[in-house]
Enzyme design. Structure first.
Site, short mmCIF file in Angstrom:
data_model
loop_
_atom_site.label_atom_id
_atom_site.label_comp_id
_atom_site.label_asym_id
_atom_site.label_seq_id
_atom_site.Cartn_x
_atom_site.Cartn_y
_atom_site.Cartn_z
N LYS A 260 0.74 -1.49 0.17
CA LYS A 260 0.04 -0.20 0.41
C LYS A 260 1.15 1.33 0.19
O LYS A 260 2.20 1.65 0.45
CB LYS A 260 -1.36 -0.36 1.21
CG LYS A 260 -2.16 -0.68 1.30
CD LYS A 260 -3.42 0.14 2.21
CE LYS A 260 -5.10 -0.38 1.85
NZ LYS A 260 -5.32 0.14 3.21
O1 G3P Z 1 -7.83 -0.03 4.54
C1 G3P Z 1 -8.61 1.75 4.37
C2 G3P Z 1 -9.74 1.33 4.37
O2 G3P Z 1 -10.89 0.98 4.05
C3 G3P Z 1 -9.12 2.47 6.15
O3 G3P Z 1 -11.03 2.49 6.90
O4 G3P Z 1 -13.07 2.81 7.83
O5 G3P Z 1 -10.81 3.43 8.55
O6 G3P Z 1 -11.84 4.61 6.55
P1 G3P Z 1 -11.60 3.84 7.73
#
Ligand code: G3P
Length: 214
Positions: free
Chosen positions: A83
């Protein structure tokens, strides 16, 4: 359509993998930090549970550092993709890594133009954060839909991962618009399998079965 699990929790990954529906896993520094374990140990264990793409994130801010970190992380397991944040240095790193055959998942994407640049730099995956766009009063699924269209128009090899999924409707919308992958937190996966009418129906079947002469 593939379902990835968006977590670094190996108990949750093991449980969901047992359902036979998990095609890959995405992590990020926040998810890794929640586990209170060494990064390498967690990533290695995830790779031993799920035989599919596993995302692990770099934390350097310059391309050189990102590439160095990525090469080390990629050594942990052949299924790992790296990533990389969508910043100018991230694009440079993505280009270098794609030439080396190290797959990248360009992350923290909030616009289709960012996704376009990631695709052109050779990203294997691109991850728009739909939930965080919604949080700001935007519509994350519109961004995801624009990216789907762009991938189709220009036949990019990049796969779209709908990320920052917050609820089951995000998953439905993802497959309706033709996203390659939705990466879902474990609680969302649990909600996807559940329906009150299934529970009511099952209870009635079991009650009626008791009435059948044995
Ligand atoms: O993995 C990255 C992403 O899915 C993070 O999600 O819920 O922290 O916005 P969130």
């Amino acid at each position: 359509m593939k379902i990835f699990l968006d977590t670094a929790n190996v108990e949750h990954i093991r449980e969901a993998a047992g359902w036979g529906v998990v095609d890959g896993v995405t992590t990020n520094p926040t998810l890794i930090a929640k586990e209170g374990r060494k990064f390498e140990d967690v990533v290695q264990e995830i790779c031993s549970i799920v035989d599919g793409p596993i995302s692990a994130e770099v934390v350097s801010m310059e391309a050189e550092g990102m590439v160095k970190e990525a090469r080390e992380i990629a050594k942990i397991h052949e299924n790992i993709n790296i990533k990389i944040p969508i910043i100018a240095e991230g694009l440079k790193a993505t280009k270098i890594l794609s030439k080396e055959g190290i797959k990248t998942n360009v992350t923290l994407v909030f616009s289709s133009n960012q996704a376009l640049l990631a695709c052109k730099a050779g990203a294997a995956f691109v991850s728009p954060f739909v939930g965080r766009i919604d949080d700001q009063g935007g519509d994350g699924m519109i961004v995801a839909a624009e990216i789907v269209q762009m991938l189709e128009n220009y036949d990019f090899d990049t796969e779209l991962i709908v990320a920052s999924v917050r609820h089951p409707v995000h998953v439905v919308e993802s497959f309706m618009l033709g996203a390659d992958i939705a990466t879902v937190p474990y609680p969302v996966l649990q909600k996807m399998v559940k329906h009150t009418l299934t529970d009511v129906g099952l209870k009635k079947f079991l009650e009626d079965w008791e009435k059948v002469p044995k």
